[in-house]
Design an enzyme around this catalytic site. Structure first.
Site, short mmCIF file in Angstrom:
data_model
loop_
_atom_site.label_atom_id
_atom_site.label_comp_id
_atom_site.label_asym_id
_atom_site.label_seq_id
_atom_site.Cartn_x
_atom_site.Cartn_y
_atom_site.Cartn_z
CE1 TYR A 1 -46.59 4.80 13.60
CE2 TYR A 1 -46.80 5.69 11.40
CZ TYR A 1 -46.66 5.89 12.75
OH TYR A 1 -46.62 7.15 13.25
CG ASP B 1 -41.78 3.40 6.06
OD1 ASP B 1 -40.63 3.82 6.25
OD2 ASP B 1 -42.71 3.57 6.86
CB ILE C 1 -38.38 4.77 8.50
CG1 ILE C 1 -37.97 6.04 9.21
CG2 ILE C 1 -39.22 3.88 9.38
CD1 ILE C 1 -39.09 6.99 9.45
CE LYS D 1 -39.91 5.90 13.58
NZ LYS D 1 -40.88 6.12 14.61
#
Lengths: 533, 572
Positions: free
Chosen positions: B294, B376, B378, B414
């Site tokens: 990302y 991460d 998320i 998210k």
């Protein structure tokens, strides 16, 4: 890199004490052939020291450039030791104990940064807070910059309007509609909020200054606003001039992550703690002598903790000074709406508004926490007309953006102009009344305060109460106040005040009927302090 | 100042002895008497047994400290002329400039004031197609009725599939959450003041209430400690921590329980990652990051480097430890100090998940190299395939790993479709990291009204449960429909079981098989097809021709439109 060096002198330090014997030198000859010739030849000492010096110098240069150097032994040493460690680790029975993963040095320094009395006191209060009824023996909080005098006004407004705010959120056009509240937006704040904040700022500053919403960057509180400016105006190792006494958290906001230094510019009680350009000049030169590149001045106006205002003359001479040195000015005007004296508040925004060239070097920090009694809403403002600063700050605001529900709530609050007007006015009146009462109370105890016309504080002169006229004496008194009298004030040393014996007392967390209690408590301590003299 | 004086010795030595010839033998005895006075301290050393070694080590060391000093202070005063002529002359120039400036007639023409070098590099307009695409799409957004020719947004990672659920909840509950409990008492001071003193009781009750709701067995003793920390540090209220910890347990599988005292809340996941970067690495250190990843901006303020570790389509873009090892060794050869690995699990953009085995080998690798892992997670709640998501926290909970090196990032944007709320989470087992991160939270704190809303939303467990389930179903349906649509055009996607994206292989459509071809196709998709996708190069993918398409921004009836638009481009 430095590991190899200490070892060499160690080997030789013994023999040197025995003094110069010529015969022994020869036995070592083989070891040091290349330079031996040089030393014993005509070059002698000169070359013998110049050559290694030069080599060392080049080595350092090389290190600085590349950081990795295959030839120098020190680097190898560390690598070898690391290898050994990792090897042994794989030999360990699969998942077991191993060396702890170390954190970065900057994190370590943040963790270790010893808490100043400012933070120690806050913690004590949070453990044992005073309450008139339920905990009358608790610690009274005079250390936190918070205004509870007008909380009822904000509360009433929310009670009346929260319902509308919620209801209007239902429609697709309402501020709370899902499109508005839940989606990604520009991280530097909704345009509507910027407009509202700009309007509020000009209302608070009571002058004909108009703030341009497009020059505003909103952050999650004033602390990140200051930090972002510090990032944008100075590089690691640069410095800001900050007149002392200053707000204790500047140390965190300006320095922690940015690697920027603070050069204190001492102001003295003899000048009523007013800022003098000559002191700035002196500090600037000293900074330069120390090799620090000064990138700006950071001031608080109205000042925290003293509470005095900068007059127009000082502001213009500040700008002149900044121009002369080609540096920036960060003006923290977070108390602009909390002025209570007759003095006129002059904002740096006048410079941004009027002057052509100097506007690029002036940056204003504002926030709603103090003037609107909403600290936990966390709305901070950067106001600047420097395009580079604005562009960078907008991008950096993604690391501290305000959440959408709060933005919507603040928009509707600030757009209620009648409420805001009444709020500012009432708040000022209450501030003034409390200030007058608090100062009068201290005066009865023989404690004088600096004349203040802005902010939530009394800057009290307790020099008469400290035993030894030093920081130690000041902290002793602070300790007594906290532990015997059970009031938490901020000692001047936490604000980097150069003179011991000054204390910052925040009077806005009190109600009027708390004042006699506070005075009684201080009196108890002051009597024990005065008697031995 | 003492330093500078002693430092002068070595530098001046050269001048004096050369002026005085009677030091012929150098190492031999008394003849050097004349020179002795000048260089007494070293003379003895050199003529003694230390001889050359000390004679070179001492000036060498002095030189070294001198260099250090210079490096720290940057200014070379006139007394240090020989080694740094450049810096002293710069200084002189500076001086003369400033004095000439003061002579100018008051407010006049002055050189523009400069901002910091880092601000300059940040302020530069961003040329990444990721941001260009986002901007273009926001200027001319597609709307089925109002603007059917607008640009369709497939580049932003936002989940709009379940917005209706959130909206309904907020409408029903917002008043209660903002204004307070059933007694109708308005509790504004909890929202407004730093210290919710009068809110304390209410908070305790709330915690117990939450506990019973979430059926978590946590030690209540932690609470007092956390409370005092929090109040002083000014980050978020305790209840919020309990609520978020409960939600995370719910999302990541019931076997994992999250300890609220190990949470730090930040205003979004981006500042959470940045804060961790600050805490784990110093300027110039590096993190290994498997590509494609990302596009973030971690480097800006932290000065940390990201070293890409390339994953390839032949492995289904799965992470291999050998690739990590290689990248680690290469970095070390370059002299870079690697401080950690930064992974996203479920991965963004691909949408695959790391299985237990990979996680274990990652941990082994990290232990072997003594580095950290930032995971991460998320998208942990946005999984939809049959695969099981395994959180790092689960592995650490089950075995006695060295937990100090693992740090988890989470966020509500998210999984709860609330990007505008900006709530990020750092979950770490490392006490130093936690202590530092809590102090740094003052720079990115979550505001009180938002916390209020979230506390009551997260403690409504029935709603949360239904929400997570429904969202998973909807994402899966959209994923299947979208991937099928692309397949009809001959575009394959990698198998994905989490996240909001399809990672589509359009390498057959690009003409020169390189980044240029990829960007050409991206440009065509944006300008002709009027859809904004994220090209693989923006995600640092090593193979050209891959595109990230976020399908959760669309409604189901938009899919045929998107596919038609892509078809139009494909045909050209």
């Amino acid at each position: 890199m430095t590991r190899s060096r200490p070892s060499e002198p160690d080997e030789d330090s013994g023999p040197t004490t025995t003094g110069g014997g010529g015969g022994r030198g020869r036995t070592e000859m083989r070891v040091i052939v290349p330079l031996q010739g040089v030393v014993q030849g005509r070059g002698g000492l000169v070359l013998g020291s110049v050559i290694p010096c030069a080599l060392f110098y080049l080595l350092q240069l090389y290190f600085k450039r590349h950081r990795s150097e295959p030839t120098p032994p020190p680097q190898k040493l560390t690598e070898v030791s690391e290898l050994n460690r990792s090897l042994s680790r794989t030999h360990l029975p699969a998942r077991g104990s191993s060396a702890p993963a170390c954190v970065s040095t900057r994190a370590n320094s943040i963790v270790k940064s010893s808490d100043s009395p400012f933070y120690v006191g806050l913690k004590r209060v949070s453990e044992d807070p005073y309450d008139e009824l339920s905990n009358p023996e608790g610690v009274i909080q005079l250390g936190l910059a918070e205004n509870k005098l007008s909380l009822d006004l904000a509360r009433d407004w929310l009670a009346e309007n929260a319902k509308d705010w919620i209801l209007s959120g239902g429609g697709s056009s309402g501020p709370l509609s899902m499109g508005g509240i839940a989606n990604y937006q520009a991280s530097d704040g909704l345009v509507e909020l910027k407009v509202a904040v700009a309007g509020f700022m000009s209302q608070v500053m009571e002058r004909s200054i108009s703030f341009n919403p497009s020059q505003i960057v909103l952050t999650a509180g004033a602390a990140p606003a200051i930090e972002i400016l510090s990032f944008c105006l100075a590089d690691t190792g640069n410095a800001f001039l900050v007149p002392t006494p200053y707000y204790p958290s500047f140390d965190r906001d300006l320095k922690w992550r940015t690697g920027v230094e603070i050069i204190p510019v001492p102001c003295r009680s003899a000048d009523n703690f007013n800022l003098s350009i000559s002191a700035l000049d002196l500090a600037f030169d000293q900074g330069k002598k120390r090799g620090l590149k000064v990138r700006g001045i950071v001031i608080s106006n109205p000042s925290n903790p003293v509470g005095n205002l900068l007059n127009r003359e000082t502001i213009y001479s500040l700008v002149d000074f900044a121009r002369e040195k080609n540096i920036h000015i960060i003006s923290n005007e977070i108390f602009a709406g909390s002025t209570h004296g007759s003095e006129e508040f002059v904002s740096m925004a006048e410079i941004i508004d009027s002057e052509d060239l100097d506007r690029d070097r002036v940056h204003i920090v504002y926030g709603l926490s103090k003037d609107l009694c909403l600290p936990r809403f966390k709305v901070g403002v950067i106001y600047s007309s420097n395009e580079n600063v604005l562009a960078a700050a907008k991008k950096l605001s993604r690391f501290s953006s305000i959440s959408a529900p709060t933005q919507c709530l603040v928009i509707s609050m600030l757009s209620d102009i009648r409420f805001i007007q009444k709020f500012i006015q009432t708040n000022r009146e209450r501030l003034q009344r409390m200030y007058t009462k608090f100062v009068a109370g201290l005066k009865q105890l023989g404690i004088e305060c600096m004349r203040s016309s802005g902010g939530f504080y009394c800057w009290a002169d307790m020099r008469g109460l400290i035993r030894s006229y030093s920081e130690k004496g000041e902290l002793e008194l602070w300790n007594k106040l906290l532990n015997i009298a059970k009031i938490n004030v901020t000692p001047g040393s936490s604000c980097h005040c150069i003179e011991p014996g000054w204390f910052r007392c925040c009077f806005t967390t009190l109600t009027e009927k708390d004042i006699p209690v506070v005075m009684e408590r201080i009196r108890k301590v002051s009597e024990t302090c005065i008697s031995p003299r | 100042m003492n330093h500078s004086r002693s430092r002068r010795n070595p530098t001046r030595e050269p001048d004096f002895p050369t002026a005085k010839p009677p030091s012929p033998g150098g190492s031999s005895g008394g003849g050097a008497g004349a020179a002795m006075r000048l260089i007494v301290p070293l003379q003895g050393v050199v003529q003694g047994r230390g001889g050359l070694i000390l004679g070179s080590v001492i000036p060498g060391a002095l030189y070294y400290f001198f260099q250090l000093y210079l490096k720290r202070c940057r200014s070379a005063k006139p007394n240090s002329n020989p080694p740094s002529p450049s810096s002293s002359s710069a200084q002189l120039a500076d001086l003369s400039r400033s004095s000439s400036r003061s002579n100018l007639s008051s407010r006049g023409s002055v050189g523009p004031v400069r901002v910091s070098a880092r601000a300059n590099s940040i302020a530069k307009p961003n040329a990444s197609p990721y941001y260009i695409g986002l901007e273009r799409a926001s200027e001319d957004p597609y709307d089925r009725f109002d603007n059917p020719d607008g640009i369709m947004q497939l580049g932003l990672s936002e989940n709009r599939l379940s917005l209706d659920l959130i909206e309904t909840w907020i409408l029903e509950n917002l008043e209660r959450s903002m204004i307070g409990g059933a007694d109708g008492n308005l509790n504004i001071s909890g929202i407004a003041t730093y210290q919710p003193l009068d809110g304390m009781m209410e908070m305790k009750i709330s915690v117990e209430h939450l506990l019973s709701l979430l059926t978590l067995q946590h030690d209540l003793a932690i609470e007092a400690e956390v409370l005092s920390n929090l109040l002083v540090e000014g980050d978020s209220a305790v209840v919020m921590y309990w609520a978020v910890a409960g939600f995370m347990s719910q999302v990541m599988g019931t076997t994992v329980s999250f300890d609220p005292s190990r949470l730090v809340l930040t205003s979004g996941a981006t500042p959470a990652i940045e804060t961790l970067c600050f805490c784990l690495a110093d300027q110039g250190n590096a993190f290994l990051v498997p590509t494609p990843y990302y596009p973030g901006d971690m480097k800006w303020r932290t000065g940390v480097e990201l070293i890409p570790v390339h994953c390839r389509s032949s492995d289904n873009f799965a992470l291999s430890v050998t690739a990590l090892d290689q990248a680690f060794n290469q970095a070390r050869k370059r002299g870079q100090r690697v401080r950690g690995i930064l992974i996203s699990n479920p991965s963004n953009p691909i949408g695959n998940m790391l299985n237990k085995e990979t996680l274990y080998s990652l941990l082994d690798f990290a232990r072997e190299k003594n580095i950290h892992i930032i995971s991460d997670e998320i998208f942990a709640g946005s999984t939809y395939g049959s695969e099981e998501f395994v959180s790092m926290a689960e592995i650490l909970g089950s075995e006695d790993f060295d937990k100090d090196r693992v740090h988890i990032i989470y966020g509500l944007s998210k999984d709860l479709s609330l990007p505008g709320f900006r709530v990020g989470v750092i979950y770490s087992f490392n006490t130093s990291v936690l202590a530092a991160a809590k102090k740094l939270a003052r720079f990115s704190s979550v505001s009180a009204p938002t916390q209020r809303i979230l506390i009551s939303m997260l403690s409504d467990t029935r709603f949360i449960q239904r929400y997570i389930e429904t969202t998973r179903e909807r994402i899966q349906k959209m994923y299947v429909a979208f991937a099928a649509g692309l397949k009809q055009l001959g575009i394959e996607c990698t198998k994905s079981s989490a996240g909001l994206y399809c990672w589509a292989d359009m390498s057959g459509l690009i003409r020169p098989y390189n980044e240029k071809g990829e960007l050409e196709l991206w440009d065509k998709l944006l300008k002709i097809g009027k859809i904004n996708v994220t090209p693989g190069s923006a995600c640092h993918c090593i193979e050209p021709g891959w595109f990230r398409c976020c399908f959760t921004m669309l409604a189901e009836e938009d899919i045929p439109v998107v596919i038609k638009r892509i078809q139009r481009v494909v045909e050209t």
